[in-house]
Design a protein around this motif. Structure first.
Motif, PDB file in Angstrom:
ATOM      1  N   PRO A  10     -18.964 -10.908  -0.272  1.00 29.72           N
ATOM      2  CA  PRO A  10     -18.681 -10.299  -1.579  1.00 29.72           C
ATOM      3  C   PRO A  10     -17.192 -10.097  -1.830  1.00 29.72           C
ATOM      4  O   PRO A  10     -16.724 -10.229  -2.939  1.00 29.72           O
ATOM      5  CB  PRO A  10     -19.427  -8.960  -1.511  1.00 29.72           C
ATOM      6  N   SER A  11     -16.427  -9.756  -0.797  1.00 28.38           N
ATOM      7  CA  SER A  11     -14.972  -9.695  -0.904  1.00 28.38           C
ATOM      8  C   SER A  11     -14.378 -10.409   0.284  1.00 28.38           C
ATOM      9  O   SER A  11     -14.811 -10.230   1.415  1.00 28.38           O
ATOM     10  CB  SER A  11     -14.475  -8.251  -0.934  1.00 28.38           C
ATOM     11  N   ALA A  12     -13.374 -11.249   0.026  1.00 25.42           N
ATOM     12  CA  ALA A  12     -12.691 -11.938   1.116  1.00 25.42           C
ATOM     13  C   ALA A  12     -11.405 -11.246   1.511  1.00 25.42           C
ATOM     14  O   ALA A  12     -10.671 -11.731   2.361  1.00 25.42           O
ATOM     15  CB  ALA A  12     -12.388 -13.388   0.706  1.00 25.42           C
ATOM     16  N   LEU A  13     -11.112 -10.101   0.886  1.00 27.04           N
ATOM     17  CA  LEU A  13      -9.905  -9.377   1.232  1.00 27.04           C
ATOM     18  C   LEU A  13      -9.970  -8.883   2.672  1.00 27.04           C
ATOM     19  O   LEU A  13     -11.036  -8.676   3.232  1.00 27.04           O
ATOM     20  CB  LEU A  13      -9.705  -8.182   0.296  1.00 27.04           C
ATOM     21  N   GLY A  14      -8.809  -8.678   3.264  1.00 24.32           N
ATOM     22  CA  GLY A  14      -8.744  -8.145   4.615  1.00 24.32           C
ATOM     23  C   GLY A  14      -8.946  -9.219   5.665  1.00 24.32           C
ATOM     24  O   GLY A  14      -8.528 -10.355   5.513  1.00 24.32           O
ATOM     25  N   ARG A  15      -9.639  -8.858   6.749  1.00 19.54           N
ATOM     26  CA  ARG A  15      -9.778  -9.753   7.893  1.00 19.54           C
ATOM     27  C   ARG A  15     -11.018 -10.627   7.804  1.00 19.54           C
ATOM     28  O   ARG A  15     -11.725 -10.818   8.775  1.00 19.54           O
ATOM     29  CB  ARG A  15      -9.827  -8.920   9.177  1.00 19.54           C
ATOM     30  N   SER A  16     -11.284 -11.163   6.646  1.00 12.53           N
ATOM     31  CA  SER A  16     -12.468 -11.989   6.475  1.00 12.53           C
ATOM     32  C   SER A  16     -12.331 -13.309   7.237  1.00 12.53           C
ATOM     33  O   SER A  16     -11.232 -13.818   7.446  1.00 12.53           O
ATOM     34  CB  SER A  16     -12.695 -12.285   4.986  1.00 12.53           C
ATOM     35  N   LEU A  29      -8.357  -7.087  -8.281  1.00 16.26           N
ATOM     36  CA  LEU A  29      -6.903  -7.190  -8.424  1.00 16.26           C
ATOM     37  C   LEU A  29      -6.295  -5.843  -8.809  1.00 16.26           C
ATOM     38  O   LEU A  29      -5.221  -5.479  -8.318  1.00 16.26           O
ATOM     39  CB  LEU A  29      -6.555  -8.252  -9.465  1.00 16.26           C
ATOM     40  N   ARG A  30      -6.976  -5.097  -9.665  1.00 15.43           N
ATOM     41  CA  ARG A  30      -6.478  -3.771 -10.045  1.00 15.43           C
ATOM     42  C   ARG A  30      -6.409  -2.849  -8.837  1.00 15.43           C
ATOM     43  O   ARG A  30      -5.439  -2.113  -8.652  1.00 15.43           O
ATOM     44  CB  ARG A  30      -7.386  -3.183 -11.131  1.00 15.43           C
ATOM     45  N   LYS A  31      -7.427  -2.884  -7.979  1.00 17.17           N
ATOM     46  CA  LYS A  31      -7.430  -2.021  -6.802  1.00 17.17           C
ATOM     47  C   LYS A  31      -6.287  -2.370  -5.851  1.00 17.17           C
ATOM     48  O   LYS A  31      -5.648  -1.466  -5.282  1.00 17.17           O
ATOM     49  CB  LYS A  31      -8.772  -2.132  -6.073  1.00 17.17           C
ATOM     50  N   VAL A  32      -6.016  -3.665  -5.650  1.00 17.95           N
ATOM     51  CA  VAL A  32      -4.906  -4.050  -4.776  1.00 17.95           C
ATOM     52  C   VAL A  32      -3.583  -3.610  -5.382  1.00 17.95           C
ATOM     53  O   VAL A  32      -2.697  -3.101  -4.678  1.00 17.95           O
ATOM     54  CB  VAL A  32      -4.918  -5.563  -4.505  1.00 17.95           C
ATOM     55  N   LEU A  33      -3.430  -3.777  -6.685  1.00 16.51           N
ATOM     56  CA  LEU A  33      -2.207  -3.317  -7.346  1.00 16.51           C
ATOM     57  C   LEU A  33      -2.027  -1.809  -7.165  1.00 16.51           C
ATOM     58  O   LEU A  33      -0.932  -1.335  -6.836  1.00 16.51           O
ATOM     59  CB  LEU A  33      -2.275  -3.654  -8.836  1.00 16.51           C
ATOM     60  N   GLN A  34      -3.073  -1.055  -7.386  1.00 16.90           N
ATOM     61  CA  GLN A  34      -2.982   0.402  -7.220  1.00 16.90           C
ATOM     62  C   GLN A  34      -2.632   0.768  -5.776  1.00 16.90           C
ATOM     63  O   GLN A  34      -1.768   1.619  -5.530  1.00 16.90           O
ATOM     64  CB  GLN A  34      -4.295   1.066  -7.636  1.00 16.90           C
ATOM     65  N   ALA A  35      -3.299   0.126  -4.819  1.00 14.04           N
ATOM     66  CA  ALA A  35      -3.018   0.406  -3.418  1.00 14.04           C
ATOM     67  C   ALA A  35      -1.568   0.082  -3.092  1.00 14.04           C
ATOM     68  O   ALA A  35      -0.886   0.847  -2.381  1.00 14.04           O
ATOM     69  CB  ALA A  35      -3.965  -0.388  -2.522  1.00 14.04           C
ATOM     70  N   LEU A  47       0.888   2.662  -4.469  1.00 18.77           N
ATOM     71  CA  LEU A  47       0.838   3.888  -3.680  1.00 18.77           C
ATOM     72  C   LEU A  47       1.574   3.740  -2.347  1.00 18.77           C
ATOM     73  O   LEU A  47       2.161   4.708  -1.850  1.00 18.77           O
ATOM     74  CB  LEU A  47      -0.611   4.286  -3.413  1.00 18.77           C
ATOM     75  N   MET A  48       1.564   2.549  -1.784  1.00 11.48           N
ATOM     76  CA  MET A  48       2.122   2.331  -0.448  1.00 11.48           C
ATOM     77  C   MET A  48       3.519   1.742  -0.460  1.00 11.48           C
ATOM     78  O   MET A  48       4.157   1.618   0.591  1.00 11.48           O
ATOM     79  CB  MET A  48       1.177   1.414   0.347  1.00 11.48           C
ATOM     80  N   VAL A  81      -2.542  -2.625   3.032  1.00 11.07           N
ATOM     81  CA  VAL A  81      -2.670  -2.485   1.580  1.00 11.07           C
ATOM     82  C   VAL A  81      -4.087  -2.849   1.156  1.00 11.07           C
ATOM     83  O   VAL A  81      -4.744  -2.108   0.405  1.00 11.07           O
ATOM     84  CB  VAL A  81      -1.647  -3.368   0.847  1.00 11.07           C
ATOM     85  N   GLU A  82      -4.581  -3.972   1.636  1.00 11.57           N
ATOM     86  CA  GLU A  82      -5.917  -4.406   1.254  1.00 11.57           C
ATOM     87  C   GLU A  82      -6.986  -3.461   1.801  1.00 11.57           C
ATOM     88  O   GLU A  82      -8.020  -3.253   1.149  1.00 11.57           O
ATOM     89  CB  GLU A  82      -6.151  -5.837   1.735  1.00 11.57           C
TER      90      GLU A  82
END
Length: 305
Positions: A6-12, A153-159, A162-163, A276-277
């Motif tokens: 469902p999401s490939a972000l991170g250590r997929s 994409l919005r969540k990654v931008l927000q993260a 913040l960081m 970040v992700e």
């Protein structure tokens, strides 16, 4: 190829990242031969300022002097050629030689770290060489179709927003690089607009908001490549005078290229990006961080009342 989760972000599994490394002190063709010696492959070059190393252990790797005038100027076998050679030689420590590696699985970045050590051993000079160059390293984390949506994409931008300050402190972004426009921070106005828990734009609004507040490629996290991949017509209608590549990746410009340091590694910078992700994927943590950020920004105003 594995079916994307469902999401490939991170250590997929199969997640890939492209890498671009800038440095001085070693010319284009010398760099190409170092790449071939370390990673195998065949060197092909059409000029002294651009080369491709075909069929290395990680795929095709390009090397070029990142000076468009030198690459595009014609050859006349005379004064122009001599001028180009002189400028290229003078520019070796000011204009970067750039290695562009093909997208690699995250667990293979160590092969590039070995190449970096070989370059340093042969005189390559990175960000902190004492020159006013601003050399850096860019990461291009690939996105699968499952993450090419406004919510992800919005969540990654927000993260990232913040960081950002913490990443700059951890990386210790070189002073010269911080003065140059390439890794400019996001403005407070954009951060206030985006860092709200009720900010849930559709894709058109997400892109329009980004361009309205950031009408430039020069941001520490450049979102224009992925936005152009999703809706190139919309992006280029607003930024028709800028050269924007279209690709399904984030484009993170912030890391230094500390080639001289034995403790610096591309792998470590990739690990920073993954934090970040990780925040972007944790809805509760992201929401809490946004609330905390809003309270901290409001406190100075409350103290004045």
């Amino acid at each position: 190829m594995a079916v994307p989760p469902p999401s490939a972000l991170g250590r997929s599994v199969d997640r890939k990242v492209g890498v671009e490394i800038e440095f001085g002190g070693v010319g284009t063709l010398e760099t190409a031969w170092i790449v071939a010696d370390r990673l195998g492959g065949t060197v092909e070059h059409s000029s002294p300022y651009a080369a491709v190393i075909r069929d290395t252990s990680i795929g095709d790797v390009s090397v070029e002097l990142d000076w468009s005038w030198i690459q595009k100027a014609g050859d006349d076998g005379g004064i122009l050629d001599q001028t180009k050679e002189l400028l290229a030689e003078l520019g070796r420590d000011v204009v970067p030689t750039e290695i562009v590696a093909p997208p690699l699985e995250g667990d293979r970045i160590g092969e590039l770290d070995q190449l970096v050590r070989a370059l340093a051993e042969n005189g390559a000079k990175g960000t902190r060489a004492g020159l006013l160059n601003g050399f850096g390293m860019h990461l291009n984390p690939e996105l699968w179709e499952t993450d090419l949506n406004a919510t992800a994409l919005r969540k990654v931008l927000q993260a990232y927003l913040l960081m950002s300050a913490g990443l700059r402190e951890a990386i210790q972004v070189d002073f010269t690089r911080s003065l140059l426009p390439f890794v400019a921070t996001f403005g407070d106005d954009y951060m206030r607009h985006v860092l709200r828990n009720d900010y849930a734009p559709d894709m058109d609004t997400l892109i329009d908001d980004y361009i309205s507040f950031n009408p430039t490629r020069n941001r520490e996290l450049d979102m224009l490549p992925v936005f152009a991949h999703i809706d190139g017509r919309r992006v280029r209608a607003r930024l028709h005078d800028q050269k924007i590549s279209s690709r399904p990746t984030f484009h993170w410009r912030l890391p230094n290229a500390d080639l001289e340091s034995p403790f610096w590694s591309i792998t470590r910078e990739w690990e920073r990006w993954l934090t970040v992700e990780a925040l972007a994927l944790d809805d509760r943590a992201l929401s809490d961080r946004i609330d905390t950020w809003a309270r901290e920004r409001a406190r100075p105003w409350l103290e004045r009342i």
